[in-house]
Scaffold this motif. Sequence first.
Motif, PDB file in Angstrom:
ATOM      1  N   LEU A   1       0.725  -1.200   0.113  1.00  0.00           N
ATOM      2  CA  LEU A   1       0.030  -0.013   0.094  1.00  0.00           C
ATOM      3  C   LEU A   1       0.978   1.228  -0.060  1.00  0.00           C
ATOM      4  O   LEU A   1       0.662   2.321  -0.763  1.00  0.00           O
ATOM      5  N   CYS A   2       1.807   1.296   0.983  1.00  0.00           N
ATOM      6  CA  CYS A   2       2.808   2.341   0.884  1.00  0.00           C
ATOM      7  C   CYS A   2       3.697   2.517  -0.484  1.00  0.00           C
ATOM      8  O   CYS A   2       3.855   3.657  -1.065  1.00  0.00           O
ATOM      9  N   LEU A   3       4.058   1.486  -0.923  1.00  0.00           N
ATOM     10  CA  LEU A   3       4.712   1.568  -2.114  1.00  0.00           C
ATOM     11  C   LEU A   3       3.741   2.109  -3.274  1.00  0.00           C
ATOM     12  O   LEU A   3       4.230   3.021  -4.086  1.00  0.00           O
ATOM     13  N   GLY A   4       2.494   1.533  -3.503  1.00  0.00           N
ATOM     14  CA  GLY A   4       1.808   2.319  -4.578  1.00  0.00           C
ATOM     15  C   GLY A   4       1.508   3.605  -4.254  1.00  0.00           C
ATOM     16  O   GLY A   4       1.400   4.529  -5.273  1.00  0.00           O
ATOM     17  N   ALA A   5       1.217   4.146  -3.003  1.00  0.00           N
ATOM     18  CA  ALA A   5       1.266   5.427  -2.720  1.00  0.00           C
ATOM     19  C   ALA A   5       2.583   6.486  -3.226  1.00  0.00           C
ATOM     20  O   ALA A   5       2.054   7.561  -3.444  1.00  0.00           O
ATOM     21  N   LEU A   6       3.468   6.020  -2.706  1.00  0.00           N
ATOM     22  CA  LEU A   6       4.815   6.530  -3.220  1.00  0.00           C
ATOM     23  C   LEU A   6       4.746   6.835  -4.710  1.00  0.00           C
ATOM     24  O   LEU A   6       5.642   7.738  -5.077  1.00  0.00           O
ATOM     25  N   ARG A   7       4.583   5.650  -5.475  1.00  0.00           N
ATOM     26  CA  ARG A   7       4.497   5.852  -6.844  1.00  0.00           C
ATOM     27  C   ARG A   7       3.453   6.447  -7.588  1.00  0.00           C
ATOM     28  O   ARG A   7       3.537   6.776  -8.778  1.00  0.00           O
ATOM     29  N   GLY A   8       2.563   7.207  -6.799  1.00  0.00           N
ATOM     30  CA  GLY A   8       1.673   8.005  -7.750  1.00  0.00           C
ATOM     31  C   GLY A   8       0.387   7.232  -8.033  1.00  0.00           C
ATOM     32  O   GLY A   8      -0.191   7.622  -8.834  1.00  0.00           O
ATOM     33  N   GLU A   9       0.232   5.795  -7.621  1.00  0.00           N
ATOM     34  CA  GLU A   9      -0.800   5.237  -7.874  1.00  0.00           C
ATOM     35  C   GLU A   9      -2.251   5.399  -7.753  1.00  0.00           C
ATOM     36  O   GLU A   9      -3.380   4.897  -8.042  1.00  0.00           O
ATOM     37  N   THR A  10      -2.160   6.252  -6.759  1.00  0.00           N
ATOM     38  CA  THR A  10      -3.495   6.869  -5.958  1.00  0.00           C
ATOM     39  C   THR A  10      -4.558   7.347  -7.037  1.00  0.00           C
ATOM     40  O   THR A  10      -5.995   7.003  -6.885  1.00  0.00           O
TER      41      THR A  10
END
Length: 48
Positions: free
Chosen positions: A21-30
């Motif tokens: 979840l954190c990796l996805g948020a850091l990559r801008g996937e939100t």
Amino acid sequence: MKHGKKAALQALLLAIGVTFLCLGALRGETATVLSKAIKLCLECVGIG
């Protein structure tokens, strides 16, 4: 399965989930996930 092993497995899976979840948020996937969710909801209602 013994209670201790089950709890350890649950904790491990929770940690893995939080990490992804954190990796996805850091990559801008939100923004991508939100736009896909909006499109899906609009299609279900029949507007989009």
